[in-house]
Design a protein around this motif. Structure first.
Motif, mmCIF file in Angstrom:
data_model
loop_
_atom_site.group_PDB
_atom_site.id
_atom_site.type_symbol
_atom_site.label_atom_id
_atom_site.label_comp_id
_atom_site.label_asym_id
_atom_site.label_seq_id
_atom_site.Cartn_x
_atom_site.Cartn_y
_atom_site.Cartn_z
ATOM 1 N N GLU A 23 0.833 -1.206 0.000
ATOM 2 C CA GLU A 23 0.000 0.000 0.000
ATOM 3 C C GLU A 23 0.869 1.258 0.000
ATOM 4 O O GLU A 23 0.610 2.207 -0.748
ATOM 5 C CB GLU A 23 -0.925 0.010 1.216
ATOM 6 N N LYS A 24 1.922 1.274 0.815
ATOM 7 C CA LYS A 24 2.809 2.442 0.866
ATOM 8 C C LYS A 24 3.506 2.655 -0.474
ATOM 9 O O LYS A 24 3.663 3.792 -0.934
ATOM 10 C CB LYS A 24 3.833 2.278 1.991
ATOM 11 N N ASN A 27 1.130 4.101 -2.992
ATOM 12 C CA ASN A 27 0.877 5.520 -2.708
ATOM 13 C C ASN A 27 2.028 6.431 -3.138
ATOM 14 O O ASN A 27 1.813 7.628 -3.324
ATOM 15 C CB ASN A 27 0.551 5.723 -1.234
ATOM 16 N N SER A 30 0.521 6.952 -6.635
ATOM 17 C CA SER A 30 -0.918 7.152 -6.864
ATOM 18 C C SER A 30 -1.583 7.886 -5.702
ATOM 19 O O SER A 30 -2.553 7.399 -5.127
ATOM 20 C CB SER A 30 -1.598 5.791 -7.050
ATOM 21 N N SER A 31 -1.064 9.056 -5.375
ATOM 22 C CA SER A 31 -1.596 9.785 -4.224
ATOM 23 C C SER A 31 -1.280 11.269 -4.346
ATOM 24 O O SER A 31 -0.610 11.704 -5.280
ATOM 25 C CB SER A 31 -0.958 9.241 -2.941
ATOM 26 N N ASP A 32 -1.745 12.018 -3.371
ATOM 27 C CA ASP A 32 -1.383 13.437 -3.304
ATOM 28 C C ASP A 32 0.131 13.592 -3.243
ATOM 29 O O ASP A 32 0.691 14.511 -3.826
ATOM 30 C CB ASP A 32 -2.013 14.097 -2.075
ATOM 31 N N SER A 34 2.464 11.769 -4.650
ATOM 32 C CA SER A 34 3.069 11.653 -5.989
ATOM 33 C C SER A 34 2.782 12.896 -6.826
ATOM 34 O O SER A 34 3.650 13.393 -7.535
ATOM 35 C CB SER A 34 2.598 10.382 -6.702
ATOM 36 N N GLU A 41 -0.073 11.295 -10.933
ATOM 37 C CA GLU A 41 -0.731 10.241 -10.159
ATOM 38 C C GLU A 41 -1.046 9.127 -11.146
ATOM 39 O O GLU A 41 -1.764 9.344 -12.110
ATOM 40 C CB GLU A 41 -2.029 10.728 -9.535
ATOM 41 N N LYS A 44 -3.703 3.038 -9.804
ATOM 42 C CA LYS A 44 -3.134 2.137 -8.792
ATOM 43 C C LYS A 44 -2.737 0.790 -9.384
ATOM 44 O O LYS A 44 -1.738 0.198 -8.970
ATOM 45 C CB LYS A 44 -4.103 1.951 -7.627
#
Length: 172
Positions: A23-24, A27, A30-32, A34, A41, A44
């Motif tokens: 998950e980390k 992220n 694929s997250s704020d 990135s 982004e 996922k």
């Protein structure tokens, strides 16, 4: 694709820890985080994480058996360091500093704090060598890529996006 492969001693991580790491890692891309640090982004499902547990008698470093060694191999293909730097108006060196700072931070409790020796490398592969479900992935930041991000899966996209993908490949 980022593809992360961990070559780790048997039982170095629990199933829960592997899920946390996956998950980390997802992220990172694929997250704020990135978007703020790298300017993108990714969907996922682009990120794959594989744990290969190695028996002690099968792990050698420098020709010597090693029971506390972790090798992490990463292949990036969806984006490049250069592209991330350009989109952020910074240097590749700054992008890599941010990347490794983040990685070292989340690897610490799993490996560094437990006394494992850790070797990490990441390489960039050419976008044109990549296919998902038989398709060239959509161009970065295209409407088709946004749809793949939202749906978290691949799907056919129109000829305009396909032509854009082919132009992107040809321009590299």
């Amino acid at each position: 694709m980022p593809l992360w492969q961990f070559l780790i001693p048997e039982n170095a991580c629990t199933a829960e820890e592997k899920a946390e790491l996956a998950e980390k890692i997802t992220n990172i891309y694929s997250s704020d985080f990135s978007r703020e640090n790298f300017g993108f982004e990714l969907p996922k499902f682009y990120t794959s994480v594989v744990f290969h547990e190695i028996k002690e008698e099968n792990y050698y470093v420098g020709g010597v058996p090693r029971k506390n060694f972790v090798q992490i191999e990463v292949v990036h293909i969806a984006r490049s360091n250069e592209g991330a730097a350009a989109s952020q108006g910074t240097t590749v060196e700054e992008i890599l500093r941010r990347y490794y700072e983040n990685i070292n931070g989340f690897l610490k409790p799993y490996f560094f704090d437990r006394g494992y020796e850790v070797e990490f490398h990441a390489e960039n592969a050419p976008f044109e060598n990549w296919r998902i479900d038989g398709m060239t992935p959509p161009p970065p930041n295209s409407a088709a890529e946004a749809r793949w991000y939202k749906e978290n899966r691949s799907s056919p996209y129109d000829a305009v996006d396909a032509d854009e993908a082919e132009r992107l490949i040809a321009s590299r």
